[in-house]
Design a protein around this motif. Sequence first.
Motif, short mmCIF file in Angstrom:
data_model
loop_
_atom_site.label_atom_id
_atom_site.label_comp_id
_atom_site.label_asym_id
_atom_site.label_seq_id
_atom_site.Cartn_x
_atom_site.Cartn_y
_atom_site.Cartn_z
N ASP A 127 38.53 8.76 -37.91
CA ASP A 127 37.98 7.60 -38.63
C ASP A 127 36.81 7.00 -37.85
O ASP A 127 35.80 6.62 -38.43
N ASP A 128 36.99 6.90 -36.53
CA ASP A 128 35.92 6.34 -35.69
C ASP A 128 34.68 7.23 -35.72
O ASP A 128 33.56 6.73 -35.80
N VAL A 129 34.88 8.54 -35.65
CA VAL A 129 33.74 9.47 -35.72
C VAL A 129 33.01 9.31 -37.06
O VAL A 129 31.78 9.23 -37.11
N ALA A 130 33.78 9.21 -38.14
CA ALA A 130 33.18 9.02 -39.47
C ALA A 130 32.38 7.73 -39.52
O ALA A 130 31.28 7.69 -40.10
N LEU A 131 32.88 6.66 -38.91
CA LEU A 131 32.15 5.40 -38.89
C LEU A 131 30.88 5.54 -38.05
O LEU A 131 29.80 5.11 -38.47
N LEU A 132 30.96 6.17 -36.89
CA LEU A 132 29.79 6.35 -36.03
C LEU A 132 28.73 7.19 -36.72
O LEU A 132 27.53 6.97 -36.52
N GLU A 133 29.15 8.13 -37.57
CA GLU A 133 28.20 8.96 -38.33
C GLU A 133 27.40 8.14 -39.34
O GLU A 133 26.34 8.56 -39.78
N ARG A 134 27.89 6.96 -39.70
CA ARG A 134 27.17 6.08 -40.64
C ARG A 134 26.04 5.31 -39.97
O ARG A 134 25.21 4.73 -40.65
N VAL A 135 26.03 5.28 -38.65
CA VAL A 135 25.04 4.50 -37.89
C VAL A 135 23.82 5.38 -37.64
O VAL A 135 23.91 6.39 -36.94
N THR A 179 29.78 16.45 -31.90
CA THR A 179 30.41 16.58 -30.58
C THR A 179 30.19 15.33 -29.75
O THR A 179 31.14 14.79 -29.16
N ALA A 180 28.96 14.84 -29.70
CA ALA A 180 28.66 13.63 -28.93
C ALA A 180 29.37 12.42 -29.54
O ALA A 180 29.90 11.57 -28.80
N LEU A 181 29.43 12.33 -30.86
CA LEU A 181 30.10 11.20 -31.51
C LEU A 181 31.60 11.22 -31.21
O LEU A 181 32.21 10.16 -31.02
N ARG A 182 32.18 12.40 -31.16
CA ARG A 182 33.61 12.51 -30.81
C ARG A 182 33.84 11.98 -29.40
O ARG A 182 34.80 11.24 -29.15
N MET A 183 32.95 12.34 -28.47
CA MET A 183 33.07 11.86 -27.09
C MET A 183 32.95 10.33 -27.05
O MET A 183 33.70 9.66 -26.33
N LEU A 184 32.02 9.78 -27.82
CA LEU A 184 31.87 8.32 -27.88
C LEU A 184 33.12 7.67 -28.46
O LEU A 184 33.61 6.65 -27.95
N ALA A 185 33.65 8.26 -29.53
CA ALA A 185 34.84 7.68 -30.19
C ALA A 185 36.04 7.69 -29.24
O ALA A 185 36.79 6.70 -29.17
N SER A 219 15.50 -18.41 -34.16
CA SER A 219 14.51 -18.59 -35.22
C SER A 219 14.88 -17.84 -36.50
O SER A 219 14.37 -18.16 -37.56
N ALA A 220 15.74 -16.86 -36.39
CA ALA A 220 16.13 -16.06 -37.56
C ALA A 220 17.59 -15.65 -37.42
O ALA A 220 18.17 -15.70 -36.34
N ALA A 221 18.16 -15.25 -38.55
CA ALA A 221 19.56 -14.81 -38.55
C ALA A 221 19.72 -13.71 -39.59
O ALA A 221 18.98 -13.64 -40.57
N LEU A 222 20.68 -12.84 -39.33
CA LEU A 222 21.05 -11.81 -40.30
C LEU A 222 22.53 -11.57 -40.20
O LEU A 222 23.18 -12.01 -39.24
N VAL A 223 23.07 -10.88 -41.21
CA VAL A 223 24.50 -10.56 -41.22
C VAL A 223 24.66 -9.05 -41.05
O VAL A 223 23.97 -8.27 -41.70
N ALA A 224 25.54 -8.68 -40.13
CA ALA A 224 25.84 -7.27 -39.87
C ALA A 224 27.27 -6.98 -40.32
O ALA A 224 28.20 -7.68 -39.91
N GLY A 225 27.41 -5.96 -41.17
CA GLY A 225 28.71 -5.60 -41.69
C GLY A 225 29.14 -4.22 -41.22
O GLY A 225 28.53 -3.64 -40.31
N PRO A 226 30.18 -3.66 -41.82
CA PRO A 226 30.71 -2.37 -41.41
C PRO A 226 29.64 -1.29 -41.33
O PRO A 226 28.80 -1.14 -42.23
N GLY A 227 29.65 -0.56 -40.22
CA GLY A 227 28.68 0.51 -39.99
C GLY A 227 27.43 0.06 -39.26
O GLY A 227 26.62 0.88 -38.86
#
Length: 146
Positions: free
Chosen positions: A5-13, A22-28, A66-74
């Motif tokens: 699940d974590d790898v799948a989420l990291l793939e969205r970024v 392979t690298a994303l799996r290591m990060l997860a 001076s500015a703001a934004l909203v960050a959501g899933p991914g």
Amino acid sequence: MSIEDDVALLERVPTLRVLGTTALRMLAIGSEQRGVARNTVLFRAGDEADAGFVVQRGSFRIEDGSAALVAGPGALIGELALINAARRPSTAIALEDSSVIRVARSLFQRVLESDPAAARRLRDEFARRTSQIASDILIAGAKLST
């Protein structure tokens, strides 16, 4: 959440996607998950930046005065902290009960060192984005001067 699940989420970024599975799996595997309660500060402007955060669930208000934004899933919050030691330029506050994957700079650098092809893909992605930003600035400048 599972490692898959974590790898799948990291793939969205977008920044992380270029690294490859392979690298994303290591990060997860090496990253930590954190729950963040509503109205809790994840980090403050001026804090030492030693990690980036991928939003798993919930949302965060990112404000720099001076500015703001909203960050959501991914969303990847604090992207430059993965590459460079610096102070946080903004504050991130949970708008609701949320969770993040904390990716430490030291882990990110170890992953890049162990996978030179992933490091090259990341370099190429940053070069592409920098070129796009430069082009956008030129276009905006031309519009402002007319």
